[in-house]
Scaffold this active site. Sequence first.
Site, PDB file in Angstrom:
ATOM      1  N   SER A 107       6.589   1.144   1.333  1.00 37.08           N
ATOM      2  CA  SER A 107       5.644   0.176   1.891  1.00 37.08           C
ATOM      3  C   SER A 107       5.837   0.010   3.394  1.00 37.08           C
ATOM      4  O   SER A 107       6.931   0.169   3.912  1.00 37.08           O
ATOM      5  CB  SER A 107       5.825  -1.183   1.221  1.00 37.08           C
ATOM      6  OG  SER A 107       4.918  -2.107   1.796  1.00 37.08           O
ATOM      7  N   LYS A 137       6.964  -1.427  -6.774  1.00 37.32           N
ATOM      8  CA  LYS A 137       5.976  -1.263  -5.695  1.00 37.32           C
ATOM      9  C   LYS A 137       4.599  -1.747  -6.145  1.00 37.32           C
ATOM     10  O   LYS A 137       3.840  -2.342  -5.378  1.00 37.32           O
ATOM     11  CB  LYS A 137       5.912   0.213  -5.250  1.00 37.32           C
ATOM     12  CG  LYS A 137       4.833   0.500  -4.199  1.00 37.32           C
ATOM     13  CD  LYS A 137       5.059  -0.278  -2.922  1.00 37.32           C
ATOM     14  CE  LYS A 137       4.109  -0.093  -1.769  1.00 37.32           C
ATOM     15  NZ  LYS A 137       2.806   0.362  -1.849  1.00 37.32           N
ATOM     16  N   HIS A 142       4.615  -5.398  -5.872  1.00 31.42           N
ATOM     17  CA  HIS A 142       4.510  -5.693  -4.429  1.00 31.42           C
ATOM     18  C   HIS A 142       3.039  -5.692  -4.031  1.00 31.42           C
ATOM     19  O   HIS A 142       2.554  -6.606  -3.352  1.00 31.42           O
ATOM     20  CB  HIS A 142       5.288  -4.634  -3.634  1.00 31.42           C
ATOM     21  CG  HIS A 142       4.971  -4.595  -2.161  1.00 31.42           C
ATOM     22  ND1 HIS A 142       3.800  -4.041  -1.662  1.00 31.42           N
ATOM     23  CD2 HIS A 142       5.642  -5.052  -1.079  1.00 31.42           C
ATOM     24  CE1 HIS A 142       3.786  -4.161  -0.343  1.00 31.42           C
ATOM     25  NE2 HIS A 142       4.884  -4.765   0.037  1.00 31.42           N
ATOM     26  N   ASN A 143       2.315  -4.688  -4.464  1.00 31.72           N
ATOM     27  CA  ASN A 143       0.907  -4.592  -4.086  1.00 31.72           C
ATOM     28  C   ASN A 143       0.071  -5.698  -4.725  1.00 31.72           C
ATOM     29  O   ASN A 143      -0.868  -6.200  -4.110  1.00 31.72           O
ATOM     30  CB  ASN A 143       0.346  -3.216  -4.464  1.00 31.72           C
ATOM     31  CG  ASN A 143       0.737  -2.159  -3.447  1.00 31.72           C
ATOM     32  OD1 ASN A 143       1.802  -2.253  -2.839  1.00 31.72           O
ATOM     33  ND2 ASN A 143      -0.089  -1.155  -3.259  1.00 31.72           N
ATOM     34  N   GLU A 158       0.561  -8.498  -2.630  1.00 31.36           N
ATOM     35  CA  GLU A 158      -0.204  -8.207  -1.394  1.00 31.36           C
ATOM     36  C   GLU A 158      -1.674  -8.612  -1.571  1.00 31.36           C
ATOM     37  O   GLU A 158      -2.263  -9.271  -0.705  1.00 31.36           O
ATOM     38  CB  GLU A 158      -0.059  -6.705  -1.097  1.00 31.36           C
ATOM     39  CG  GLU A 158      -0.896  -6.149   0.035  1.00 31.36           C
ATOM     40  CD  GLU A 158      -0.738  -4.615   0.132  1.00 31.36           C
ATOM     41  OE1 GLU A 158       0.391  -4.134   0.292  1.00 31.36           O
ATOM     42  OE2 GLU A 158      -1.758  -3.902   0.041  1.00 31.36           O
TER      43      GLU A 158
END
Length: 474
Positions: free
Chosen positions: A130, A184, A187-188, A191
């Site tokens: 990222s 990840k 995480h997105n 986001e």
Amino acid sequence: MKEENKSAFGMIGLGTMGSNLLLNIVDNGYTCSGYDISPDKVVALNLLNPDAIHGFTDMKEFVMSLNSPKIVMMLVPAGPIVDSVIEELLAVLDKGDIIIDGGNSHFVDTDRRFKYLEEKGFHFIGMGVSGGEEGARKGPSMMPGGDKDAYKVVKPILTKIAAQVNGDPTVAYMGERSAGHFVKMVHNGIEYALMQLISETYEVLKHGLKLSDPEMHEVYKKWNDGRLQSYLLEITRDIFAFKNDGEDHLLLNDIKDEAKAKGTGKWTSQAAMDLNLPIPIIDISVSMRDLSKYKELRTKASEVFPNAKAEKYSDDNEKYIASMEEAFYFAMVSAYAQGMHLLFRANEDYKYNLDLGMIAKIWRGGCIIRSEFLEDTYAAYKKNPELQHLFLDDKIHKSLVKSIPGIRTFVSDVAKHGIAAPAFSVSLGYFDNFRTENMPANLIQAQRDFFGAHTYELKGKNGVFHTDWEADNI
Ligand code: 6PG
């Protein structure tokens, strides 16, 4: 090629991310080989540092240019291309070599590839990367998972190229199999939620408080200077100051209101639903991006249901913005908390062996969701590695309680004035249910049993029960 001239690292896919990450590795003293099917990309990269970069368009030559065990990272679009590159690599790599998938691959694909490559004797690391273009070049946050022994081999390189926060690199081994790509993905998801929340504050500042663009720039600047500090607020502040040369207005105002998505947010919602774990802020953020694409339909609806945005809803903007800061803090904490809760739950089912504190730690720098609040998140898990939900941490609990008046004001005002802020509303609804010992789900149990004989459970009694609701009523 002579042994001493061989490269320490190979990169497949010399797009923006691949070439920037390769240059980052070279900056840290390693010789690298790059492969791409496009000769132009290979030549352009080679020219930047012919001594330390070897470029190839031939896969075999590329692989032969690497030291053993060969370390090859793919930064190619997620999906079938990853599988076809793996097949090409299998034909030229040796058993014991290391393949890293640094793209945004779906964790289910990573699990499948991990098993497949393990059976064939290759080491596979699924790694979330990222930080976008700049992060790749100057220091990303990296989430590797899978083969732990292979991670030990690549660790020195990854540690050097990662961003640093207080002297600690923003990379760590995440866990078994697809753990890196799962982390990840979450995480997105976070986001997406943070971006949606910020865009909803934009809506209120613009239509509720009637702020001008420079005034909104000031608000984001102020927020970013305080406890809301985050990369996403920082770029929002800058977006509210950006004009193209010769233009008198923000570029933002020329941009279509239809947001694209590559799918990682949707995967997060899907994965959460598969685990029966609620992450409603992320869900609504994915849905609102989807709704943004229905421009024609929205335009028609706006004609038949004209909204009441015209009324300015506070005489004291400064006071209102201070209360909005609280609302934003509340919803932001909720977005992180829901994402972390999903990681907690996935860890139970998928046995990844995740360390939530470590995840918060490596998200503090380099990545898109880096923020001041991740310091509190990290501290919370450091204090209690078994913490199920961030809301239950003492410090977070206290600041959340202080923000409740702000979120209640914000949510009731948007409802009253017909301004859409669904992620904020959901953050409050989630909280109010989360802190409810007795939800009205007993009624849902009764209804299911009534129409479908699905049975229900009773307080203080073991077993399941069924009632013939209509007959019993006669
Ligand atoms: C990152 C980002 C990145 C992602 C883009 C676009 O951490 O650097 O998450 O990996 O691809 O943000 O994502 P969407 O197209 O889904 O918005």
